[in-house]
Design a protein around this motif. Structure first.
Motif: not given
Ligand code: ADP
Ligand code: ASP
Ligand code: MG
Length: 408
Positions: A193-195, A220-222, A240-245
């Motif tokens: 679902d997400k990575i 990722g950069k922007y 594709i997410t920023l958070d690494e919960e």
């Protein structure tokens, strides 16, 4: 109402019927009130065909001319999609990379985007026109067409989304998201679902060609919200997410990547003394060849076998350079292998868990698969094995780490 950049890949643009299908999808988003900027690839197989034709004339020809030829694939599909959109009642206008001023550096065939003028695209969106932009291409400082490397339309999509500050960049392809591994090799692979960007970046750089690595770097950069979806089946795709919960239920391993594009060279019987690694790898670097994995073994007689891998496109040149160095160093010779693959496990969960490497090695050993090289980082473990074991290794690891559909 959102501004969405949608990129459609080669299979999605693979025939006139499919292009009409893409037009109907874009028309649906427009009808819902969204502004859409479309980026397209060439029809599947077309870029290969063009490059093969170019190479048949002059395999060592200048990369500027290769780009001139390769970029034409996308010029056909932008026009076709714009026509299909017009037919579907959507006002559209097609643009090549140079026409929307996607400016790149001078490194033909692997150019990097340096800037994009968004004025024209914004004006079109405001006027209710859907721009259709050719992926994979831009214009170099001297006005030449430059391409962004294979799979580069993904990067065009993300770069446009960043420049336009789009609400989302959607990468439409022939799979309905990012899977735990390439579903063509392991049909039991599971859609994620997400990575995280970090994991996606590792997967892409270790060989998962579902997204071009630079597109993930860019996103990722922007901080471009990026989603991989299917052109053919509706669904949420993979975000594709920023958070690494992290939570306890999170899997340790997110995915398995493999790379068939590497070749191995061993400089055998090198005297073991300081400076040997530099003496062997220096000339390889000077020849502009990137080295991936390295292993050095000292034998009982005190001499060293020095093994490293390079991309197969650089193989012939690397062998030439290594043979020359081997002679100079008084080494026994150079052994080479192209029948190898690199298989990698990727997961941010590795940071906090020991024992993943030994589980990986045990699983491979149980199948009689010999490991030739190993490299690790915080969130990945890679091994080089014989190419004939690729499928077996991927499926074995997929099972061993509980990645199959229905297991989480
Ligand atoms: P496009 O032409 O749309 O850019 P690509 O062929 O470049 O499509 O990328 C999609 C392909 O990537 C899929 O068909 C699949 O075989 C491959 N792939 C490799 N690894 C993965 C993965 N982990 N998840 C999904 N697809 C993958
Ligand atoms: N058509 C180009 C290629 O085949 C770019 C892309 O499809 O992303 O590499
Ligand atoms: Mg692609």
């Amino acid at each position: 109402m959102a501004l969405i950049v949608q990129k459609y890949g080669g299979t999605s643009m693979g025939s006139v019927e499919r292009i009409e299908h893409v037009a109907s999808k874009v028309a649906k988003f427009r009808a819902e009130g969204h502004q859409v900027v479309v980026v397209v690839s060439a029809m599947s197989g077309e870029t290969d065909r063009l490059l093969k034709m170019a190479k048949s004339i002059n395999p060592r020809g200048s990369s500027r001319e290769f780009d001139q030829i390769a970029a034409t694939g996308e010029q056909v599909t932008i026009g076709l999609l714009a026509l299909a959109l017009e037919k579907a009642g959507v006002k559209a206008r097609s643009y090549t990379g140079p026409q929307v001023a996607i400016r790149t550096d001078t490194s033909h065939m692997k150019a990097r985007i340096q800037s994009i003028d968004t004025e024209r695209l914004r004006a079109d969106c405001e006027a209710g026109i859907t721009p259709v932009v050719a992926g994979f291409q831009g214009v170099s400082p001297d006005g030449s067409t430059a391409t962004l490397g294979r799979g580069g339309s993904d990067t065009t999509g993300v770069a446009l989304a960043a420049a336009l500050k789009a609400d989302e960049c959607q990468i439409y392809t022939d799979v309905d998201g990012v899977y735990t591994t390439d579903p063509r090799v392991e049909p039991k692979a599971r859609r994620l679902d997400k990575i995280t960007f970090e994991e996606m970046l590792e997967l892409a750089s270790l060989g998962s060609k579902v997204l071009q690595i630079r597109s993930v770097e860019f996103a990722g950069k922007y901080k471009v919200p990026l989603r991989v979806l299917s052109t053919f089946v509706d669904g949420p795709g993979t975000l594709i997410t920023l958070d690494e919960e992290s939570s306890v239920e999170d899997p340790l391993i997110s995915g398995i990547a493999f790379n068939r594009d590497e070749a191995q060279l061993t400089v055998a019987g090198v005297p073991d003394r300081p400076g040997i690694a530099a003496a062997i790898l220096g000339p390889i670097g000077d020849a502009n060849i990137e080295i991936d994995m390295i292993v050095q073994n000292v034998g009982a007689d005190g001499s060293t076998d020095f093994t490293f891998t390079v991309n197969r496109v650089d193989y012939d040149r690397a062998v030439e350079v290594a043979r020359h160095t081997a002679q100079e160093l008084g080494a026994k010779g150079v052994r080479t292998a192209t029948d190898i693959v690199k298989v990698s496990l990727v997961g941010v969960g590795m940071r906090s868990h020991a024992g993943i490497a030994s589980q990986m090695f045990k699983a491979l050993a149980a199948e009689g698969i010999n490991i030739q090289m190993i490299s690790t980082s915080e969130i990945k473990i890679s091994v080089v094995i014989s190419e004939k074991y690729l499928e077996l290794a991927v499926r074995t690891l997929h099972k061993s780490f509980g990645l199959e559909a229905g297991t989480t």
